[in-house]
Design a protein around this motif. Sequence first.
Motif, short mmCIF file in Angstrom:
data_model
loop_
_atom_site.label_atom_id
_atom_site.label_comp_id
_atom_site.label_asym_id
_atom_site.label_seq_id
_atom_site.Cartn_x
_atom_site.Cartn_y
_atom_site.Cartn_z
N THR A 107 37.04 47.27 35.57
CA THR A 107 37.42 46.40 36.67
C THR A 107 36.37 46.52 37.75
O THR A 107 36.13 47.61 38.26
CB THR A 107 38.81 46.79 37.23
OG1 THR A 107 39.76 46.68 36.17
CG2 THR A 107 39.20 45.90 38.38
N ASP B 210 34.36 44.50 41.27
CA ASP B 210 34.66 43.65 42.42
C ASP B 210 33.38 42.95 42.83
O ASP B 210 32.29 43.53 42.77
CB ASP B 210 35.20 44.50 43.56
CG ASP B 210 35.89 43.66 44.63
OD1 ASP B 210 36.11 42.45 44.41
OD2 ASP B 210 36.21 44.22 45.69
N ARG C 260 34.25 40.42 54.81
CA ARG C 260 34.29 39.71 53.55
C ARG C 260 34.70 38.24 53.75
O ARG C 260 35.61 37.94 54.49
CB ARG C 260 35.29 40.40 52.62
CG ARG C 260 35.29 39.86 51.22
CD ARG C 260 36.20 40.71 50.35
NE ARG C 260 36.15 40.21 48.99
CZ ARG C 260 36.06 40.99 47.93
NH1 ARG C 260 36.02 42.29 48.07
NH2 ARG C 260 36.03 40.47 46.74
N THR D 144 36.50 35.41 52.11
CA THR D 144 37.46 35.33 51.01
C THR D 144 37.87 33.88 50.71
O THR D 144 37.53 32.96 51.42
CB THR D 144 38.74 36.12 51.34
OG1 THR D 144 39.31 35.57 52.51
CG2 THR D 144 38.43 37.59 51.55
N SER E 43 39.22 39.04 44.65
CA SER E 43 39.94 40.16 44.06
C SER E 43 39.14 40.69 42.87
O SER E 43 38.36 39.97 42.26
CB SER E 43 41.33 39.71 43.59
OG SER E 43 41.22 38.74 42.58
N PRO E 44 39.33 41.96 42.55
CA PRO E 44 38.63 42.56 41.39
C PRO E 44 39.02 41.86 40.09
O PRO E 44 40.07 41.22 40.00
CB PRO E 44 39.12 44.00 41.40
CG PRO E 44 39.55 44.25 42.80
CD PRO E 44 40.12 42.95 43.28
N ASP F 30 31.99 48.76 42.23
CA ASP F 30 32.89 49.46 41.29
C ASP F 30 32.36 49.40 39.87
O ASP F 30 33.11 49.21 38.92
CB ASP F 30 34.32 48.91 41.35
CG ASP F 30 34.93 49.01 42.73
OD1 ASP F 30 34.59 49.97 43.45
OD2 ASP F 30 35.73 48.13 43.09
#
Length: 181
Positions: free
Chosen positions: A26, A28, A43, A45, A51-52, A98
């Motif tokens: 997972t 991001d 961020r 959005t 979202s991841p 990540d």
Amino acid sequence: MKLLSVLLGLVLIADARADASLLGDTVDAGMYRTIDTGKGVGRITGFGLDSPFVVENGAADQKSYSVAYTLDVDADRFTMDYRNPFAWGNGIVFRLTDLDFSNGASLQSLIVDTNLVGYGLTVGADYVEINLSGVHGTRDAYFSGQFITTAVPEPASYAMLSLGLAVVGFGARRARKARQG
């Protein structure tokens, strides 16, 4: 000498490493404002990267950022394909974070293929950041990065290496005793 050849072969086989992969991880991705441009800091959005998501090979995990570009992350690379002309403002960065590779490897560097001019690049152990401040492009623009990771031996490699060193040490001790007496 024959024993030494066999041991060297075992050590070389034991040194094989599993390929680092992001499949199933997972990750991001997001666009960020890093300076206050009057529209806030933080961020950005709501454009498909909020979202991841789980990495899959192929287009199954492809994400879109508004009408600007598509992002596709695969096992060992990622690609951003721009869909329309663009001009990024001051302080805009793209972050891919990540990045936890399957064999415990960490990100060391990135091989970049792009036709963008003026971008900045930062690579950390588990992230990539592309500074897009002031970067302009056409609908034919692209940015592709291939991950270069640190090589982390599998646990079996350490066991084989230890065994090989123990046998070599035992052989050297035996040869020394034979010479002495």
